[in-house]
Motif scaffolding. Structure first.
Motif, PDB file in Angstrom:
ATOM      1  N   SER A   8       0.845  -1.193   0.000  1.00  0.00           N
ATOM      2  CA  SER A   8       0.000   0.000   0.000  1.00  0.00           C
ATOM      3  C   SER A   8       0.881   1.243   0.000  1.00  0.00           C
ATOM      4  CB  SER A   8      -0.888   0.004   1.249  1.00  0.00           C
ATOM      5  OG  SER A   8      -0.124   0.336   2.383  1.00  0.00           O
ATOM      6  N   THR A   9       0.252   2.389  -0.131  1.00  0.00           N
ATOM      7  CA  THR A   9       1.013   3.634  -0.071  1.00  0.00           C
ATOM      8  C   THR A   9       1.479   3.921   1.346  1.00  0.00           C
ATOM      9  OG1 THR A   9      -1.036   4.861   0.189  1.00  0.00           O
ATOM     10  CG2 THR A   9      -0.154   4.648  -2.049  1.00  0.00           C
ATOM     11  N   LEU A  10       0.901   3.244   2.342  1.00  0.00           N
ATOM     12  CA  LEU A  10       1.348   3.420   3.713  1.00  0.00           C
ATOM     13  C   LEU A  10       2.756   2.868   3.891  1.00  0.00           C
ATOM     14  CD1 LEU A  10       0.690   4.298   6.609  1.00  0.00           C
ATOM     15  CD2 LEU A  10      -0.313   2.044   6.975  1.00  0.00           C
ATOM     16  N   ARG A  42      -2.299  -4.184  12.193  1.00  0.00           N
ATOM     17  CA  ARG A  42      -3.292  -4.343  11.121  1.00  0.00           C
ATOM     18  C   ARG A  42      -2.814  -3.688   9.827  1.00  0.00           C
ATOM     19  NH1 ARG A  42      -6.889  -3.441  15.285  1.00  0.00           N
ATOM     20  NH2 ARG A  42      -7.197  -1.269  14.710  1.00  0.00           N
ATOM     21  N   ALA A  43      -2.243  -2.480   9.934  1.00  0.00           N
ATOM     22  CA  ALA A  43      -1.768  -1.772   8.744  1.00  0.00           C
ATOM     23  C   ALA A  43      -0.611  -2.518   8.085  1.00  0.00           C
ATOM     24  CB  ALA A  43      -1.338  -0.356   9.119  1.00  0.00           C
ATOM     25  N   ILE A  44       0.291  -3.033   8.884  1.00  0.00           N
ATOM     26  CA  ILE A  44       1.434  -3.783   8.336  1.00  0.00           C
ATOM     27  C   ILE A  44       0.939  -5.027   7.613  1.00  0.00           C
ATOM     28  CG2 ILE A  44       3.447  -5.154   8.988  1.00  0.00           C
ATOM     29  CD1 ILE A  44       3.832  -3.035  11.304  1.00  0.00           C
ATOM     30  N   GLN A  45       0.076  -5.785   8.261  1.00  0.00           N
ATOM     31  CA  GLN A  45      -0.428  -7.016   7.648  1.00  0.00           C
ATOM     32  C   GLN A  45      -1.260  -6.712   6.398  1.00  0.00           C
ATOM     33  OE1 GLN A  45      -2.252  -8.720  11.111  1.00  0.00           O
ATOM     34  NE2 GLN A  45      -0.312  -9.557  11.861  1.00  0.00           N
ATOM     35  N   ALA A  46      -2.057  -5.640   6.430  1.00  0.00           N
ATOM     36  CA  ALA A  46      -2.859  -5.266   5.262  1.00  0.00           C
ATOM     37  C   ALA A  46      -1.982  -4.854   4.084  1.00  0.00           C
ATOM     38  CB  ALA A  46      -3.818  -4.122   5.625  1.00  0.00           C
ATOM     39  N   SER A  47      -0.769  -4.432   4.376  1.00  0.00           N
ATOM     40  CA  SER A  47       0.160  -4.028   3.327  1.00  0.00           C
ATOM     41  C   SER A  47       0.901  -5.212   2.720  1.00  0.00           C
ATOM     42  CB  SER A  47       1.175  -3.040   3.899  1.00  0.00           C
ATOM     43  OG  SER A  47       0.529  -1.877   4.322  1.00  0.00           O
ATOM     44  N   GLY A  48       0.628  -6.403   3.215  1.00  0.00           N
ATOM     45  CA  GLY A  48       1.291  -7.582   2.685  1.00  0.00           C
ATOM     46  C   GLY A  48       2.679  -7.813   3.261  1.00  0.00           C
ATOM     47  N   LEU A  49       3.015  -7.084   4.302  1.00  0.00           N
ATOM     48  CA  LEU A  49       4.318  -7.254   4.944  1.00  0.00           C
ATOM     49  C   LEU A  49       4.188  -8.203   6.127  1.00  0.00           C
ATOM     50  CD1 LEU A  49       5.409  -3.515   4.914  1.00  0.00           C
ATOM     51  CD2 LEU A  49       6.201  -5.328   3.389  1.00  0.00           C
ATOM     52  N   THR A  50       5.307  -8.784   6.536  1.00  0.00           N
ATOM     53  CA  THR A  50       5.324  -9.719   7.646  1.00  0.00           C
ATOM     54  C   THR A  50       6.137  -9.130   8.795  1.00  0.00           C
ATOM     55  OG1 THR A  50       5.171 -11.587   6.129  1.00  0.00           O
ATOM     56  CG2 THR A  50       5.941 -12.064   8.362  1.00  0.00           C
ATOM     57  N   VAL A  51       5.489  -9.013   9.962  1.00  0.00           N
ATOM     58  CA  VAL A  51       6.176  -8.532  11.154  1.00  0.00           C
ATOM     59  C   VAL A  51       7.214  -9.567  11.553  1.00  0.00           C
ATOM     60  CG1 VAL A  51       5.908  -7.973  13.612  1.00  0.00           C
ATOM     61  CG2 VAL A  51       4.221  -7.169  11.948  1.00  0.00           C
ATOM     62  N   GLU A 110       2.779  -9.607  24.381  1.00  0.00           N
ATOM     63  CA  GLU A 110       3.308 -10.964  24.554  1.00  0.00           C
ATOM     64  C   GLU A 110       2.448 -12.003  23.833  1.00  0.00           C
ATOM     65  OE1 GLU A 110       4.848 -13.909  28.116  1.00  0.00           O
ATOM     66  OE2 GLU A 110       3.999 -11.971  28.623  1.00  0.00           O
ATOM     67  N   LEU A 111       1.143 -11.772  23.753  1.00  0.00           N
ATOM     68  CA  LEU A 111       0.235 -12.768  23.193  1.00  0.00           C
ATOM     69  C   LEU A 111       0.006 -12.630  21.688  1.00  0.00           C
ATOM     70  CD1 LEU A 111      -2.400 -12.820  26.063  1.00  0.00           C
ATOM     71  CD2 LEU A 111      -0.620 -14.511  25.582  1.00  0.00           C
ATOM     72  N   MET A 112       0.446 -11.514  21.085  1.00  0.00           N
ATOM     73  CA  MET A 112       0.263 -11.327  19.641  1.00  0.00           C
ATOM     74  C   MET A 112       1.129 -12.321  18.876  1.00  0.00           C
ATOM     75  SD  MET A 112      -0.084  -7.249  19.106  1.00  0.00           S
ATOM     76  CE  MET A 112      -1.256  -7.302  17.770  1.00  0.00           C
ATOM     77  N   THR A 113       0.775 -12.549  17.624  1.00  0.00           N
ATOM     78  CA  THR A 113       1.566 -13.426  16.773  1.00  0.00           C
ATOM     79  C   THR A 113       2.087 -12.602  15.611  1.00  0.00           C
ATOM     80  OG1 THR A 113       0.176 -15.298  17.371  1.00  0.00           O
ATOM     81  CG2 THR A 113       1.539 -15.534  15.407  1.00  0.00           C
ATOM     82  N   PRO A 114       3.414 -12.428  15.529  1.00  0.00           N
ATOM     83  CA  PRO A 114       4.418 -12.868  16.489  1.00  0.00           C
ATOM     84  C   PRO A 114       4.387 -12.005  17.747  1.00  0.00           C
ATOM     85  CG  PRO A 114       5.468 -11.518  14.836  1.00  0.00           C
ATOM     86  CD  PRO A 114       4.013 -11.658  14.423  1.00  0.00           C
ATOM     87  N   ALA A 115       4.964 -12.531  18.819  1.00  0.00           N
ATOM     88  CA  ALA A 115       5.055 -11.762  20.057  1.00  0.00           C
ATOM     89  C   ALA A 115       5.892 -10.511  19.798  1.00  0.00           C
ATOM     90  CB  ALA A 115       5.685 -12.614  21.156  1.00  0.00           C
TER      91      ALA A 115
END
Length: 109
Positions: A3-5, A27-36, A52-57
């Protein structure tokens, strides 16, 4: 698709403060097709169960929130007692870096 973001093709780093900003950034990172943790390194200011509980932590900078509150209250009360006093010296609050899966080493240049 990017995305443009996040139009960059090189590694991007992000530091967010608070769970609400962390959720939105993820959410913005994942919507942009990028991987944290691979394309984007994310660090949050202030550790929480959510980080701590997010994926990835999510990597976090942890500090004593009560001490931050105590110091802020002291500064406020000092300012109310002596509003014309010079600015106080900086206050250092010890912090700890909690490394988790959301960060990767910086690329070699």
């Amino acid at each position: 698709p990017r995305s443009t973001l996040f139009p960059y093709t090189t590694l991007f780093r992000s530091v967010v403060s608070g769970d609400q900003l962390l959720s939105g950034a993820m959410r913005a990172i994942q919507a942009s097709g990028l991987t944290v943790g691979r394309d984007v390194s994310v660090v949050t200011m202030g550790d929480s169960d959510l980080a701590e509980l997010m994926t990835p932590a999510i990597t976090a900078i942890r500090w004593d929130v009560r001490e931050v509150g105590r110091q802020a209250a002291r500064l406020l009360l000092d300012n109310l007692d002596s509003p014309q006093a010079p600015a106080p010296a900086p206050i250092l609050i010890p912090a700890e870096l909690v490394l988790r899966q959301s960060c990767q080493p910086a690329p070699l240049r």
